[in-house]
Write a protein that holds these residues in place. Structure first.
Motif, PDB file in Angstrom:
ATOM      1  N   UNK A 291       0.799  -1.006  -0.023  1.00 29.38           N
ATOM      2  CA  UNK A 291      -0.129   0.035   0.057  1.00 29.38           C
ATOM      3  C   UNK A 291       0.825   1.224   0.202  1.00 29.38           C
ATOM      4  N   UNK A 292       0.374   2.335  -0.668  1.00 32.45           N
ATOM      5  CA  UNK A 292       1.103   3.575  -0.991  1.00 32.45           C
ATOM      6  C   UNK A 292       0.698   4.427   0.104  1.00 32.45           C
ATOM      7  N   UNK A 293       1.671   5.509   0.713  1.00 34.61           N
ATOM      8  CA  UNK A 293       1.611   6.359   1.567  1.00 34.61           C
ATOM      9  C   UNK A 293       1.448   7.520   0.764  1.00 34.61           C
ATOM     10  N   UNK A 294       0.849   8.812   1.282  1.00 29.26           N
ATOM     11  CA  UNK A 294       0.262   9.725   0.623  1.00 29.26           C
ATOM     12  C   UNK A 294       0.872  11.114   0.776  1.00 29.26           C
ATOM     13  N   UNK A 295       2.157  11.164   1.198  1.00 23.92           N
ATOM     14  CA  UNK A 295       2.758  12.688   1.367  1.00 23.92           C
ATOM     15  C   UNK A 295       3.677  12.940   0.234  1.00 23.92           C
ATOM     16  N   UNK A 296       3.595  13.712  -0.506  1.00 23.64           N
ATOM     17  CA  UNK A 296       4.501  14.244  -1.675  1.00 23.64           C
ATOM     18  C   UNK A 296       5.485  15.270  -1.041  1.00 23.64           C
ATOM     19  N   UNK A 297       6.845  15.080  -1.491  1.00 22.12           N
ATOM     20  CA  UNK A 297       7.765  16.094  -1.293  1.00 22.12           C
ATOM     21  C   UNK A 297       8.082  16.891  -2.319  1.00 22.12           C
ATOM     22  N   UNK A 298       8.102  18.225  -2.226  1.00 20.72           N
ATOM     23  CA  UNK A 298       8.509  19.415  -3.092  1.00 20.72           C
ATOM     24  C   UNK A 298       9.572  20.334  -2.363  1.00 20.72           C
ATOM     25  N   UNK A 299      10.496  20.636  -3.445  1.00 19.83           N
ATOM     26  CA  UNK A 299      11.528  21.465  -2.824  1.00 19.83           C
ATOM     27  C   UNK A 299      11.552  22.878  -3.723  1.00 19.83           C
ATOM     28  N   UNK A 300      11.100  24.094  -2.963  1.00 20.30           N
ATOM     29  CA  UNK A 300      10.886  25.303  -3.768  1.00 20.30           C
ATOM     30  C   UNK A 300       9.871  25.008  -4.993  1.00 20.30           C
ATOM     31  N   UNK A 301       8.844  24.393  -4.741  1.00 21.99           N
ATOM     32  CA  UNK A 301       7.789  24.122  -5.929  1.00 21.99           C
ATOM     33  C   UNK A 301       7.964  23.171  -6.906  1.00 21.99           C
ATOM     34  N   UNK A 302       9.198  22.430  -6.740  1.00 16.44           N
ATOM     35  CA  UNK A 302       9.837  21.456  -7.582  1.00 16.44           C
ATOM     36  C   UNK A 302       9.470  20.185  -7.148  1.00 16.44           C
ATOM     37  N   UNK A 303       8.590  19.309  -7.872  1.00 17.45           N
ATOM     38  CA  UNK A 303       8.012  18.030  -7.281  1.00 17.45           C
ATOM     39  C   UNK A 303       9.719  17.012  -6.966  1.00 17.45           C
TER      40      UNK A 303
END
Length: 625
Positions: A291-303
Motif C-alpha cells: 500500500x502507498x503512503x500519501x505525502x509528496x515532497x517538493x523543494x521550492x515548488x519542484x516535485x
C-alpha cells in the motif's frame, strides 16, 4: 510495423472495472478530465525530476505543459503532455492491468452493492484514473513515447475487454490521450465535452492549481486555462473550501471530499509549507504491504517524490498532501532523507499536528472523530507500538468497545471517569469478536459485580496492550491473565482459607494429571456459572499472539496456561468428592480431561485431539442414560 500489432485482453479485474465505468452510475462524469490532467501533471513532474537526476537524458524541459484539443465535428477531446511518457511495457502494466492486490475484493463489493451512493463511495476507494474516461467515451486512443527512447507506442480500446497495442514512429515525447466521445444524445444527457466553454469551466473548477500550464486553442490564439498557483504557498484565507477539496482529489485520486484539512507554514532556520488532508474513508490498500503512503515532497515548488515515507510514520500512511521544503537539494534521495536531521524535525511537527487535529475533533466535531476512528483507528493503534514519543497523545485518541454501552465505544479517559470506587485497574479482554468475549467465562464475575471491561478485537490490540503498562496512572489488566480477585480484602477470610485447604488435594492431583497441558490448576474468583476457565500467567503471551507470530513465520515455544476451577460449581465439587472418596482413577482422569477441554472450547480455543474429546464425551453421556 502493422505486423507487430497485438490485440490483448485486459486483466480480469481491469475488465470488471472498465465495465463499471462504461455503465457507470456515478453522476459527476466531469471528473474524467480531472483524472487525465492529473496524470499528465504527474508525467511532467517525473520528467523534470528525471532530467535533474540523469544529466545524460536528452530531453527539452524548457516548455513543459499540458495541451487540450477539442474537435466538435469528430467529437473528440485530446489531452497531451510532453512529460516522461511510457514504454510499451509500462502501457501494458499501467493500463492493461490493475497491479494491486485487493482490487478484486473491492470490485466484488461494487458488483454486489445495489446502493448508488455506496457504489460511488467504493469507487472512490481506489484511484481509477485513466479508466474514468470510459464513462464518456466510445473509444480511447493513447499514443506515447518514453523520454530517452526512440520508438513510440499506440494503444486503443473501446473498453470491452480487449485493447490493441502497436509500435509507432515519429511520436513526440510524452503522452497523448484522445477520447472519442459518446453521442450527445446518449443516456444521462452528458455535458458536451466537445465544446470549448465546457472544457474551460471544468479545468477552472478542478485543475486551476496544477503547477503546469494547461493550454487550449490554435497556434494564433492559445489560452492558458489555469492560474498555476500552488495552494500550499497561499495563506489559508486566500483559498476557499472547494479549492482545497479539488487539490485533495488531485493528490489522492479520491472521489470524496477530505474529512479534515491541515494547512501549516514554518519559518526560521528551516522553512517549509505543508498542506495535508485526512481522508473521509480508508483506502482499500490501507493494510496491504505494498500500500502507498500519501505525502509528496517538493523543494521550492519542484516535485521531488511521492510516497515520501521520511515525512510521515507508517501508522499515519493514510494522510495525503504536500510538504514543500525550501532548503533541501533538488536531487536528494530517500536514503539521505531518512538521515536528514531537518526532515526528522519536520516529521515530528507534522505528526504532532495531525494527532492534535484529531484530538480537537473529539471535542469540537465528535461525529467527524467517530468517522475518523471507524476508518483509521486500527492503523493509528499501530502507533502505540511504533511511536513511543507520542504514546500519551495516541492513548487519548483510542476509542474501543466496552461492556458499558453496546452501541457506543469509549475512550480510555471516559473509562477512568466511570471506574468504581476502590477500582485500581483498567480491565480489558482481547478476542476475535465482541460476542465471543462477552460470552467468555472470564467475564462472569465482572458482569455479576458490574465492572466495565474493554472489548479489544483488532489483531493489533493483542500487541499494544502488552506494551502499554498503564493509562493515567491506572494499570491495564487483562481479565484472562494473572490473578483477578474482585472481592479484594475478602480474600483473607477464614471461609476462603478453609475452601483452599479443602481443594488442595484435588488441585495438586489435577496439576500432575494435566501437566502436559497446563502449568497449574487453582481456584478461581472470576467464575460464577462456568465450571472452569483457562487463563494466562501475568506476563505470558496470549494464544492469539502466539498464532500471529507463527503465521508470520516466527518460531515461538508453546506457552502452558493455568486451569482455574469454580469451587461452587456442582461438577467441580462432585469431582472433589469423587477424588476424596477414592473413585476410579481412569474415570477421574477422563473427567479432568473433559473439564480442561470444555474450558478451552468456552474461550474459543482449539483442542489438540478433538476426536478423543468427542469420544470421551459421548461415552460419558451414554452412561447417564
Amino acid at each position: 510495423m502493422g505486423d507487430r500489432t497485438e490485440t490483448l485482453e485486459f486483466q480480469a479485474e481491469a475488465r470488471q472495472l472498465l465495465q463499471l465505468m462504461v455503465h457507470s452510475i456515478y453522476s459527476n462524469k466531469d471528473i474524467f478530465l480531472r483524472e487525465l490532467i492529473s496524470n499528465a501533471s504527474d508525467a511532467l513532474d517525473k520528467l523534470r525530476l528525471e532530467s535533474l537526476i540523469d544529466k545524460d537524458l536528452d530531453v527539452d524541459t524548457s516548455d513543459l505543459h499540458i495541451e487540450l484539443d477539442v474537435d466538435p465535428e469528430q467529437r473528440t477531446l485530446t489531452v497531451r503532455d510532453n512529460g516522461i511518457g511510457m514504454s510499451r511495457d509500462e502501457v501494458v502494466n499501467l493500463i492493461g492491468t490493475i497491479a494491486r492486490s485487493g482490487t478484486a475484493e473491492l470490485l466484488r463489493k461494487l458488483k454486489e452493492s445495489q446502493d448508488a451512493a455506496a457504489s460511488r463511495e467504493l469507487i472512490g476507494q481506489f484511484g481509477v484514473g485513466f479508466y474514468a474516461t470510459f464513462m464518456v467515451a466510445d473509444k480511447v486512443t493513447l499514443v506515447t513515447r518514453r523520454a530517452g527512447q526512440s520508438e513510440g507506442t499506440r494503444w486503443e480500446s473501446a473498453g470491452e475487454g480487449t485493447y490493441v497495442i502497436e509500435p509507432v514512429d515519429d511520436v513526440p515525447q510524452g503522452t497523448s490521450v484522445t477520447v472519442h466521445l459518446k453521442p450527445e444524445d446518449s443516456e444521462d444527457r452528458l455535458h458536451d465535452y466537445a465544446a470549448e466553454p465546457t472544457i474551460r469551466e471544468i479545468v477552472k473548477r478542478y485543475s486551476d492549481f496544477i503547477a503546469w500550464p494547461i493550454r487550449m486553442g490554435t497556434d494564433d490564439e492559445t489560452q492558458t486555462l489555469n492560474s498555476m498557483k500552488a495552494l500550499w504557498a497561499r495563506s489559508r484565507d486566500e483559498v476557499d473550501e472547494a479549492e482545497y477539496h479539488e487539490f485533495y482529489k488531485h493528490v489522492s485520486h479520491d472521489w470524496a471530499d477530505p474529512l479534515e484539512i491541515i494547512h501549516m507554514r514554518a519559518e526560521g532556520m528551516f522553512e517549509y509549507e505543508a498542506l495535508l488532508f485526512i481522508p473521509s474513508h480508508a483506502p482499500f490498500d490501507l493494510f496491504l504491504r505494498e500500500g502507498r503512503r500519501g505525502v509528496q515532497l517538493y523543494v521550492k515548488r519542484v516535485f521531488i517524490m511521492d510516497d515520501c515515507d521520511a515525512l510521515m510514520p507508517n501508522y499515519l500512511r493514510f494522510v495525503k498532501g504536500v510538504v514543500d521544503a525550501h532548503d533541501l537539494s533538488l536531487n536528494i534521495s530517500r536514503e539521505i532523507l531518512q538521515q536528514d536531521r531537518q526532515i526528522q524535525v519536520v516529521r515530528r511537527r507534522l505528526v504532532k499536528k495531525v494527532l492534535s487535529t484529531v484530538k480537537d475533533l473529539m471535542t469540537i466535531h465528535p461525529e467527524r472523530y467517530r468517522t475518523f476512528w471507524n476508518e483509521f483507528g486500527r492503523a493509528v493503534k499501530e502507533g502505540l507500538i511504533e511511536d513511543p514519543d507520542n504514546q500519551e497523545l495516541l492513548l487519548d485518541l483510542v476509542s474501543v468497545a466496552s461492556t458499558h454501552d453496546p452501541d457506543q465505544p469509549t475512550t480510555l479517559r471516559q473509562y477512568v471517569e466511570r471506574m468504581k470506587e476502590g477500582q485500581k485497574d483498567i480491565y480489558y479482554m482481547t478476542g476475535e469478536s465482541r460476542s465471543m468475549i462477552e460470552k467468555s467465562p472470564h467475564m462472569e464475575a465482572f458482569h455479576t459485580k458490574g465492572y466495565e471491561v474493554l472489548l479489544l478485537t483488532d489483531p493489533v490490540d493483542e500487541v499494544w496492550v502488552e506494551r502499554i503498562a498503564q493509562f493515567d496512572g491506572k494499570p491495564l489488566q487483562s481479565i484472562a491473565k494473572g490473578q483477578v480477585d474482585l472481592d479484594g480484602a475478602d480474600d483473607a477470610t477464614p471461609e476462603r482459607e478453609q475452601q483452599r485447604n479443602d481443594f488442595t488435594p484435588l488441585l495438586t492431583w489435577l496439576t500432575g494429571k494435566l501437566s502436559d497441558q497446563v502449568k497449574e490448576v487453582r481456584l478461581s474468583s472470576r467464575l460464577t456459572t462456568s465450571p472452569a476457565c483457562v487463563v494466562g500467567d501475568t506476563y505470558d503471551m496470549t494464544p492469539t499472539l502466539e498464532k500471529m507470530y507463527r503465521a508470520m513465520g516466527q518460531d515461538v515455544p508453546p506457552v502452558k496456561r493455568i486451569l482455574e476451577l469454580n469451587p461452587t460449581h456442582p461438577l467441580v465439587t462432585g469431582l472433589r468428592q469423587a477424588h476424596e472418596g477414592g473413585a476410579d482413577e481412569k474415570t477421574l482422569a477422563e473427567t479432568a480431561e473433559l473439564l480442561y477441554g470444555m474450558a478451552l472450547l468456552a474461550e474459543g480455543g482449539e483442542l489438540s485431539d478433538p476426536a478423543r474429546f468427542t469420544r470421551l464425551l459421548a461415552d460419558r453421556l451414554a452412561r447417564t442414560l
